[in-house]
Design a protein around this motif. Structure first.
Motif, PDB file in Angstrom:
ATOM      1  N   LYS A  17       0.829  -1.207   0.000  1.00  0.00           N
ATOM      2  CA  LYS A  17       0.000   0.000   0.000  1.00  0.00           C
ATOM      3  C   LYS A  17       0.859   1.250   0.000  1.00  0.00           C
ATOM      4  O   LYS A  17       1.807   1.377   0.768  1.00  0.00           O
ATOM      5  N   ARG A  18       0.518   2.197  -0.851  1.00  0.00           N
ATOM      6  CA  ARG A  18       1.218   3.489  -0.914  1.00  0.00           C
ATOM      7  C   ARG A  18       0.709   4.377   0.209  1.00  0.00           C
ATOM      8  O   ARG A  18      -0.491   4.552   0.389  1.00  0.00           O
ATOM      9  N   ILE A  19       1.636   4.956   0.954  1.00  0.00           N
ATOM     10  CA  ILE A  19       1.280   5.790   2.096  1.00  0.00           C
ATOM     11  C   ILE A  19       1.153   7.235   1.656  1.00  0.00           C
ATOM     12  O   ILE A  19       2.076   7.798   1.072  1.00  0.00           O
ATOM     13  N   ARG A  20      -0.001   7.839   1.933  1.00  0.00           N
ATOM     14  CA  ARG A  20      -0.246   9.242   1.619  1.00  0.00           C
ATOM     15  C   ARG A  20      -0.327  10.042   2.903  1.00  0.00           C
ATOM     16  O   ARG A  20      -0.554   9.487   3.982  1.00  0.00           O
ATOM     17  N   LEU A  21      -0.161  11.360   2.789  1.00  0.00           N
ATOM     18  CA  LEU A  21      -0.331  12.203   3.973  1.00  0.00           C
ATOM     19  C   LEU A  21      -1.738  12.069   4.536  1.00  0.00           C
ATOM     20  O   LEU A  21      -1.947  12.186   5.743  1.00  0.00           O
ATOM     21  N   LYS A  22      -2.690  11.828   3.655  1.00  0.00           N
ATOM     22  CA  LYS A  22      -4.063  11.641   4.103  1.00  0.00           C
ATOM     23  C   LYS A  22      -4.173  10.439   5.033  1.00  0.00           C
ATOM     24  O   LYS A  22      -4.902  10.464   6.034  1.00  0.00           O
ATOM     25  N   ASP A  23      -3.434   9.355   4.713  1.00  0.00           N
ATOM     26  CA  ASP A  23      -3.459   8.160   5.562  1.00  0.00           C
ATOM     27  C   ASP A  23      -2.875   8.459   6.941  1.00  0.00           C
ATOM     28  O   ASP A  23      -3.403   8.022   7.966  1.00  0.00           O
ATOM     29  N   ILE A  24      -1.756   9.188   6.948  1.00  0.00           N
ATOM     30  CA  ILE A  24      -1.130   9.544   8.221  1.00  0.00           C
ATOM     31  C   ILE A  24      -2.057  10.445   9.018  1.00  0.00           C
ATOM     32  O   ILE A  24      -2.214  10.294  10.241  1.00  0.00           O
ATOM     33  N   ALA A  25      -2.723  11.388   8.324  1.00  0.00           N
ATOM     34  CA  ALA A  25      -3.625  12.321   9.002  1.00  0.00           C
ATOM     35  C   ALA A  25      -4.792  11.595   9.657  1.00  0.00           C
ATOM     36  O   ALA A  25      -5.183  11.910  10.793  1.00  0.00           O
ATOM     37  N   GLU A  26      -5.350  10.600   8.954  1.00  0.00           N
ATOM     38  CA  GLU A  26      -6.472   9.858   9.523  1.00  0.00           C
ATOM     39  C   GLU A  26      -6.046   9.097  10.760  1.00  0.00           C
ATOM     40  O   GLU A  26      -6.775   9.048  11.754  1.00  0.00           O
ATOM     41  N   ARG A  27      -4.858   8.499  10.709  1.00  0.00           N
ATOM     42  CA  ARG A  27      -4.368   7.753  11.882  1.00  0.00           C
ATOM     43  C   ARG A  27      -4.107   8.692  13.056  1.00  0.00           C
ATOM     44  O   ARG A  27      -4.374   8.330  14.211  1.00  0.00           O
ATOM     45  N   ALA A  28      -3.600   9.905  12.757  1.00  0.00           N
ATOM     46  CA  ALA A  28      -3.243  10.840  13.826  1.00  0.00           C
ATOM     47  C   ALA A  28      -4.418  11.699  14.275  1.00  0.00           C
ATOM     48  O   ALA A  28      -4.325  12.387  15.300  1.00  0.00           O
ATOM     49  N   GLY A  29      -5.498  11.710  13.495  1.00  0.00           N
ATOM     50  CA  GLY A  29      -6.642  12.534  13.854  1.00  0.00           C
ATOM     51  C   GLY A  29      -6.409  14.012  13.612  1.00  0.00           C
ATOM     52  O   GLY A  29      -6.907  14.864  14.357  1.00  0.00           O
ATOM     53  N   VAL A  30      -5.642  14.321  12.555  1.00  0.00           N
ATOM     54  CA  VAL A  30      -5.357  15.710  12.212  1.00  0.00           C
ATOM     55  C   VAL A  30      -5.615  15.898  10.715  1.00  0.00           C
ATOM     56  O   VAL A  30      -5.978  14.955  10.014  1.00  0.00           O
ATOM     57  N   THR A  31      -5.397  17.110  10.228  1.00  0.00           N
ATOM     58  CA  THR A  31      -5.580  17.378   8.805  1.00  0.00           C
ATOM     59  C   THR A  31      -4.323  16.996   8.027  1.00  0.00           C
ATOM     60  O   THR A  31      -3.216  16.978   8.584  1.00  0.00           O
ATOM     61  N   PRO A  32      -4.439  16.716   6.730  1.00  0.00           N
ATOM     62  CA  PRO A  32      -3.250  16.450   5.903  1.00  0.00           C
ATOM     63  C   PRO A  32      -2.264  17.614   5.916  1.00  0.00           C
ATOM     64  O   PRO A  32      -1.044  17.393   5.864  1.00  0.00           O
ATOM     65  N   MET A  33      -2.775  18.857   5.995  1.00  0.00           N
ATOM     66  CA  MET A  33      -1.868  20.001   6.036  1.00  0.00           C
ATOM     67  C   MET A  33      -1.034  19.997   7.319  1.00  0.00           C
ATOM     68  O   MET A  33       0.157  20.343   7.299  1.00  0.00           O
ATOM     69  N   ALA A  34      -1.665  19.588   8.440  1.00  0.00           N
ATOM     70  CA  ALA A  34      -0.916  19.509   9.700  1.00  0.00           C
ATOM     71  C   ALA A  34       0.207  18.479   9.580  1.00  0.00           C
ATOM     72  O   ALA A  34       1.311  18.683  10.092  1.00  0.00           O
TER      73      ALA A  34
END
Length: 356
Positions: A17-34
């Motif tokens: 699976k390709r990791i996107r900032l969106k994936d990290i944001a969902e796991r962290a509970g923050v926005t992709p920009m954060a």
């Protein structure tokens, strides 16, 4: 038109699976920009949140996508903009508060470092290690509170300098050899090769009887690399052309004059201009009676032959090395310190002539 948003700036794999900032944001509970801010070290997120996001990103196995990063830099350059990421600290480690700004090579280093940092989206701010009422512990705390993780330590101007500084939360690069504790990645002049280059240029001009003049403190600062080159030269020189090295702690005209009169070198080689000034006071005509070449041209405007040390290139190299460490999240002391050496270049001048 293809829009390059935050979610396309990083890639990685968990399995296939390709990791996107969106994936990290969902796991962290923050926005992709954060997430984008946290990964770039921007001050837009708190230190606690940034560390949590970085830990999650590392756990998920993200890696930067260099192709997209280059494209983003290209587009930003076309727009004439700079994407500010954070501040880099350049710490003056000398006991002299004005040392970095007053000494010409260090001033060139500072200007170059600031210019390269701006190109990479950073700015450089100057700090003083010996600031009154500011202990090293407090200085580290100030840098942490401001979100500054990248530090360049300037030369202290003294050999064997030891700093009591907690490096664990920072990426660091040192300039030169003067700082021996802590052991860090560093950028520096290529002293030994520079000396060999200078010697070859003098030999090409026809000089054979070469006299070396060294200040002991300066040689200690450079781990005696210039002296090592001088000793190698002497070991390969015919006995009638050998001139013993003149070393001094404190300059004395009479002692130098005695050495010069006894050995009559065709050319004098030194780190500093003290010998050239003394030859002038002695009435020696330069370069007809004796030539002079300087191993480190501290003043680019001086009418002296010698080696240009390119402190401007050292400044750029220091920033590039440091930013690479920041992007790789290399904090604290390196297990195996690296050294980047910049070769100097010969500059002909009126203090030497052809003897052929």
């Amino acid at each position: 038109m293809i829009e390059l948003g935050p979610s396309t700036c990083w890639k990685g794999r968990v399995g296939e699976k390709r990791i996107r900032l969106k994936d990290i944001a969902e796991r962290a509970g923050v926005t992709p920009m954060a997430v984008s801010y946290a990964l770039r070290g921007a001050p837009n997120v708190s230190e606690e949140k940034r560390r949590r996001i970085l830990a999650i990103a590392e756990e998920m196995g993200y890696v930067p996508d260099p192709a997209v990063s280059r494209m983003m830099s290209y587009l930003a350059g076309r727009k004439g903009t700079r994407v500010f990421q954070n501040t880099l600290a350049l710490i003056n480690t000398s006991e002299d508060r004005e040392f970095v700004e007053r000494e010409a090579p260090l001033a060139a280093f500072l200007r170059s470092a600031a210019a390269r940092a701006e190109e990479l989206g950073y700015k450089v701010e100057l700090f003083w290690y010996h600031q009154p009422r500011t202990s090293p512990t407090r200085l580290a705390g100030i840098l942490k509170s401001r979100g500054i993780e990248g530090i360049i330590l300037s030369s202290s101007g003294k050999a064997d300098t030891c700093l009591d500084f907690d490096c664990s939360a920072f990426s660091l690069v040192a300039l030169g050899d003067t700082i021996v504790v802590p052991r860090l990645n560093r950028v520096m002049e290529y002293h030994y090769n520079n000396a060999l280059t200078l010697l070859q240029e003098l030999k090409d001009l026809g000089y054979r009887k070469i006299g070396f003049v060294f200040n002991e403190e300066v040689q200690k600062m450079h781990a005696r690399r210039h002296k090592a080159a001088a000793l190698c030269h002497l070991s390969e020189t015919l006995p009638e052309c050998q001139v013993p090295i003149f070393e001094y702690k404190r300059w004395e005209d009479d002692t130098f004059a005695s050495w010069y009169q006894a050995h009559r070198p065709e050319v004098v080689v030194s780190n500093r201009p003290a010998a050239l000034e003394a030859l002038g006071r002695m009435g020696v005509e330069i370069p007809r009676e004796a030539g002079f070449a300087q191993l480190e041209l501290l003043d680019e405007k001086a009418a002296v032959a010698g080696m240009r040390t390119h402190f401007d290139l050292l400044g750029s190299a220091a920033v590039e090395l440091l930013v690479g460490q920041l992007h790789s999240r290399m904090l604290g002391l390196p297990s195996a310190p690296q050294t980047v050496k910049i070769e100097g270049s010969w500059r002909a001048g009126p203090t030497v002539r052809s003897l052929r």
